[in-house]
Design a protein around this motif. Structure first.
Motif, PDB file in Angstrom:
ATOM      1  N   CYS A   5      18.467  44.372  61.261  1.00 18.34           N
ATOM      2  CA  CYS A   5      17.327  44.322  60.359  1.00 18.34           C
ATOM      3  C   CYS A   5      17.277  45.600  59.530  1.00 18.34           C
ATOM      4  N   LEU A   6      17.088  45.458  58.211  1.00 14.51           N
ATOM      5  CA  LEU A   6      16.881  46.624  57.356  1.00 14.51           C
ATOM      6  C   LEU A   6      15.410  46.988  57.418  1.00 14.51           C
ATOM      7  N   ARG A   7      15.117  48.310  57.358  1.00 11.74           N
ATOM      8  CA  ARG A   7      13.732  48.774  57.490  1.00 11.74           C
ATOM      9  C   ARG A   7      13.354  49.637  56.307  1.00 11.74           C
ATOM     10  N   GLU A  11      15.377  51.143  51.684  1.00 11.40           N
ATOM     11  CA  GLU A  11      16.618  50.565  52.212  1.00 11.40           C
ATOM     12  C   GLU A  11      16.805  49.118  51.751  1.00 11.40           C
ATOM     13  N   ILE A  12      15.738  48.341  51.787  1.00  9.91           N
ATOM     14  CA  ILE A  12      15.809  46.933  51.385  1.00  9.91           C
ATOM     15  C   ILE A  12      16.108  46.815  49.896  1.00  9.91           C
ATOM     16  N   ALA A  34      11.239  39.456  52.801  1.00  8.42           N
ATOM     17  CA  ALA A  34      10.923  40.620  53.635  1.00  8.42           C
ATOM     18  C   ALA A  34       9.519  40.423  54.196  1.00  8.42           C
ATOM     19  N   TRP A  35       9.216  41.145  55.248  1.00  3.84           N
ATOM     20  CA  TRP A  35       7.920  40.988  55.897  1.00  3.84           C
ATOM     21  C   TRP A  35       7.496  42.276  56.579  1.00  3.84           C
ATOM     22  N   LYS A  36       6.211  42.311  56.896  1.00  3.45           N
ATOM     23  CA  LYS A  36       5.650  43.368  57.730  1.00  3.45           C
ATOM     24  C   LYS A  36       5.067  42.679  58.957  1.00  3.45           C
ATOM     25  N   ARG A  37       5.327  43.219  60.113  1.00  6.57           N
ATOM     26  CA  ARG A  37       4.787  42.617  61.335  1.00  6.57           C
ATOM     27  C   ARG A  37       3.268  42.756  61.332  1.00  6.57           C
ATOM     28  N   TRP A  43       8.256  47.572  55.848  1.00  6.52           N
ATOM     29  CA  TRP A  43       8.906  46.325  55.461  1.00  6.52           C
ATOM     30  C   TRP A  43      10.172  46.147  56.272  1.00  6.52           C
ATOM     31  N   LYS A  44      10.496  44.899  56.583  1.00  4.57           N
ATOM     32  CA  LYS A  44      11.720  44.548  57.305  1.00  4.57           C
ATOM     33  C   LYS A  44      12.367  43.361  56.611  1.00  4.57           C
ATOM     34  N   LEU A  46      16.237  40.785  56.872  1.00  3.85           N
ATOM     35  CA  LEU A  46      17.550  40.500  57.442  1.00  3.85           C
ATOM     36  C   LEU A  46      18.602  40.551  56.324  1.00  3.85           C
TER      37      LEU A  46
END
Length: 75
Positions: A5-7, A11-12, A34-37, A43-44, A46
């Motif tokens: 996972c890119l963080r 980076e994304i 992208a999403w935030k938990r 942001w994260k 794949l």
């Protein structure tokens, strides 16, 4: 080993050639995967989802020319 996972926006956005300052817009309006938990935090994304998104953006921009060469128009 490649990251699962890119963080982070930097980076994304670096991975897809976009401006990290536009991260929320890209996710909300352009469909960047992208999403935030729980809607907060960093942001994260794949890598394989980003590749698919970038290819879709390319195809939308270039239309039928992608992967098939230029169509012969008879001119």
């Amino acid at each position: 080993m490649n990251p699962i996972c890119l963080r982070g926006a930097k980076e994304i956005c670096k991975a897809v050639g976009e401006n990290p300052k536009e991260m929320a817009y890209l996710v909300r309006e352009v469909g960047l995967p992208a999403w935030k938990r729980a809607g907060r935090g960093v942001w994260k994304a794949l890598p394989e989802d980003l590749l698919e998104w970038a290819q879709y953006q390319r195809d939308q921009s270039l239309g039928e020319r992608v992967g098939r060469g230029y169509r012969d128009t008879g001119c």
